[in-house]
Design a protein around this motif. Structure first.
Motif, PDB file in Angstrom:
ATOM      1  N   PRO B 146       0.784  -1.233   0.000  1.00 54.45           N
ATOM      2  CA  PRO B 146       0.000   0.000   0.000  1.00 54.45           C
ATOM      3  C   PRO B 146       0.820   1.289   0.000  1.00 54.45           C
ATOM      4  N   TYR B 147       1.962   1.296   0.692  1.00 51.56           N
ATOM      5  CA  TYR B 147       2.672   2.574   0.809  1.00 51.56           C
ATOM      6  C   TYR B 147       3.179   3.088  -0.540  1.00 51.56           C
ATOM      7  N   THR B 148       3.235   2.223  -1.533  1.00 56.10           N
ATOM      8  CA  THR B 148       3.726   2.651  -2.845  1.00 56.10           C
ATOM      9  C   THR B 148       2.617   3.255  -3.711  1.00 56.10           C
ATOM     10  N   LEU B 149       1.374   3.247  -3.205  1.00 58.46           N
ATOM     11  CA  LEU B 149       0.247   3.691  -4.033  1.00 58.46           C
ATOM     12  C   LEU B 149      -0.115   5.144  -3.780  1.00 58.46           C
ATOM     13  N   SER B 150      -0.724   5.768  -4.765  1.00 54.05           N
ATOM     14  CA  SER B 150      -1.285   7.109  -4.576  1.00 54.05           C
ATOM     15  C   SER B 150      -2.580   6.985  -3.779  1.00 54.05           C
ATOM     16  N   GLY B 151      -3.056   8.103  -3.275  1.00 53.39           N
ATOM     17  CA  GLY B 151      -4.296   8.077  -2.491  1.00 53.39           C
ATOM     18  C   GLY B 151      -5.460   7.492  -3.267  1.00 53.39           C
ATOM     19  N   GLY B 152      -5.585   7.901  -4.526  1.00 48.58           N
ATOM     20  CA  GLY B 152      -6.688   7.399  -5.342  1.00 48.58           C
ATOM     21  C   GLY B 152      -6.589   5.901  -5.548  1.00 48.58           C
ATOM     22  N   GLN B 153      -5.356   5.435  -5.757  1.00 50.89           N
ATOM     23  CA  GLN B 153      -5.164   3.994  -5.927  1.00 50.89           C
ATOM     24  C   GLN B 153      -5.488   3.255  -4.643  1.00 50.89           C
ATOM     25  N   LYS B 154      -5.045   3.820  -3.512  1.00 44.73           N
ATOM     26  CA  LYS B 154      -5.338   3.174  -2.224  1.00 44.73           C
ATOM     27  C   LYS B 154      -6.839   3.040  -2.042  1.00 44.73           C
ATOM     28  N   GLN B 155      -7.548   4.119  -2.354  1.00 49.43           N
ATOM     29  CA  GLN B 155      -8.989   4.078  -2.121  1.00 49.43           C
ATOM     30  C   GLN B 155      -9.671   3.085  -3.055  1.00 49.43           C
ATOM     31  N   ARG B 156      -9.160   2.944  -4.270  1.00 48.83           N
ATOM     32  CA  ARG B 156      -9.763   1.960  -5.163  1.00 48.83           C
ATOM     33  C   ARG B 156      -9.512   0.543  -4.661  1.00 48.83           C
ATOM     34  N   VAL B 157      -8.317   0.324  -4.107  1.00 48.71           N
ATOM     35  CA  VAL B 157      -8.052  -0.986  -3.499  1.00 48.71           C
ATOM     36  C   VAL B 157      -8.990  -1.210  -2.316  1.00 48.71           C
TER      37      VAL B 157
END
Ligand SMILES: Nc1ncnc2c1ncn2[C@@H]1O[C@H](COP(=O)(O)OP(=O)(O)OP(=O)(O)O)[C@@H](O)[C@H]1O
Ligand SMILES: [Mg+2]
Lengths: 221, 252
Positions: B146-157
């Motif tokens: 998770p730490y490698t993702l952008s906020g938008g990507q995190k939220q989609r996950v």
């Protein structure tokens, strides 16, 4: 015959003590660690009488000098009708003593663990046990890795106290050799080297385990 | 039980330290419906959402998920922890701050609860997770942490993680509030798709356009009281209360 020849001649004594120290350390460190995890699990949840009591017990353990605890189990318990042999008393003392330290160290990390990941687990229907094993404990271990390494080294050094309650470990072996042949310097230098050897192995292992945290973005330095 | 609402809230009240945060809230969310909860900061939106899955315990009132009462039974007896957990597993929640599990890969974030809460077989959980990550456009990041993702990507996950439990209802607490403006769209896009697919959603949001386009029902909370509820067209074009009119003006 030089002093070092004497040491070499007594190598079986040293090896026996060394092996015994390794076994005592491995067993007590492992069980102390498990005990620490169990205690932190038991502390999971709202404040309650038993939990407060548990916190007190941890604190009592932590504020006791280790040697006193070993004495207490070996010389004190027989008064209450419980007679443990030196080895059992010694290992038992190491387990509860360092178990309390492991518990406190993990509890400290639990207190500052960001609540969101735990809340998410709760919202997704995890039971407390599964949540602890799958979500909380892994994060605590990654976060406390250097502290755990430190505690293991302290635990290793505390095994040396067991010589005083007659456990035949490494320090006891050195002591017996030095007092028989009057070569304290050489005997203790050898012992120091052997403790170092174990400590270095521990350090290297713990350092290697840092990979887990780095890969997951827990560690930056 | 197709007729039972996904969520039924009756006369819900909740105080923190003697200050009433929710008062006599009634809300029914039917299956397939999207309900948006609007209101200014501190009006009790998050608290209402968190009562639905019992992250907060209400003082009074009853909440039913798919007909089943959560938290306490009708005689006021506390629900056993295991039953509560099992009922919570029927709800999904998406948080403002994502709350992904940082020690797990994207894939394992999505399979974790299905495997360890619902007891889904690993293979099947992985297959479902792949599909869902594909749906939210995150299949290429399956092995990432998770730490490698952008906020938008995190939220989609996080949304895929919620979907993986096949929940009766998904609760969104300001899912785009922590995102950079240019990332908001990708998350709202996914949520729009979900509503089109018939997912039941309760969404706390400050995204007025989204609420207007997607909701079946808009609810306005003011100091813990629902002062207005309406279909989105009516809510946004002809609000009944002065309070809502002011609120909408400020959001323009
Ligand atoms: N755990 C808590 N303890 C004490 N007070 C709380 C707690 N949680 C919320 N409150 C209070 O309850 C009120 C409603 O909070 P809530 O978070 O539900 O508002 P909100 O509508 O979600 O606001 P925002 O838009 O800022 O997220 C606030 O006054 C808040 O300070
Ligand atoms: Mg809120």
């Amino acid at each position: 015959m030089t002093e070092w020849d004497i040491i070499w001649a007594a190598r079986d004594d040293f090896l026996y003590g060394f092996a015994n120290t390794l076994v005592i350390f491995a067993l007590s460190a492992l069980l102390a660690f498990v005990l620490g995890c169990v205690i932190v699990y038991l502390l999971e949840g709202p404040k309650s009488g038993p939990r407060t009591l548990l916190r007190w017990l941890i604190n009592i353990m932590r504020t006791l000098p280790f040697l006193i605890l070993a004495y207490l189990l070996y010389y004190g318990l027989p008064t209450l009708g419980v007679r443990l042999d030196a080895w059992t008393a010694g290992v038992g003392a190491l387990i509860v003593y360092h178990g309390a330290y492991f518990a406190e160290l993990l509890r400290g990390a639990r207190v500052v663990l960001p609540g969101g990941t735990v809340e998410a687990a709760r919202a997704y229907g995890f039971t407390t046990f599964t949540m602890f094993m799958r979500i909380i404990l892994p994060q605590l271990l990654i976060r406390t890795r250097p502290l755990i390494g430190n505690q293991l080294v302290i635990c290793l050094k505390d095994t040396a106290f067991l010589t005083i309650i007659t456990v035949q470990e490494l320090t006891a072996a050195a002591n017996s050799v030095q007092s028989t042949y009057f070569i304290p310097l050489e005997a203790f230098v050898v012992v120091i080297a052997l403790y170092w050897l174990i400590s270095i192995c521990l350090e290297v292992t713990i350092k290697q385990l840092g990979r887990f945290g780095k890969k997951r973005g827990f560690e930056h330095a | 039980m197709p007729d039972l609402p996904a969520v039924a809230i009756e006369r819900l009240s909740k105080s923190f330290n003697g200050i009433e945060v929710l008062r006599d809230v009634d809300l029914t969310v039917n299956r397939g419906e999207v309900v948006s909860i609007l209101g200014s900061s501190g009006s009790g939106k998050s608290t209402l959402l968190r009562c639905i899955n019992w992250l907060e315990q209400p003082d009074r009132g009853a909440i039913r998920i798919g007909g089943q009462r959560i938290g306490v039974d009708d005689n006021g007896r506390r629900m056993p922890a295991r039953e509560l957990a099992a009922l919570r597993a029927k709800t999904g929640m998406v948080f403002q701050s994502f709350n992904l599990w940082p020690h797990l890969t994207v894939l394992h974030n999505v399979t974790e609860a299905p495997i360890h809460v619902k007891g889904v077989a690993k293979k099947e959980a992985v297959r479902t997770a792949r599909e869902l990550l594909d749906k939210v456009g995150m299949a290429h990041k399956m092995e990432a942490y998770p730490y490698t993702l952008s906020g938008g990507q995190k939220q989609r996950v996080a949304i895929a993680r919620a979907l993986a439990m096949s929940p009766e209802v998904i609760l969104f607490d300001e899912p785009t509030s922590a995102l950079d403006p240019e990332l908001v769209g990708e998350v709202l896009g996914v949520m729009k798709d979900l509503s089109a697919e018939g997912y039941t959603m309760v969404v706390v949001t400050h995204e007025m356009e989204f609420a207007r386009a997607v909701s079946d029902q808009v609810v306005f909370l003011d100091k813990g009281i629902i002062i207005e509820r309406a279909a989105p067209e009516q809510f946004f074009t002809a609000p009944e209360t002065e309070r809502v009119r002011k609120f909408l003006e400020l959001k323009q």
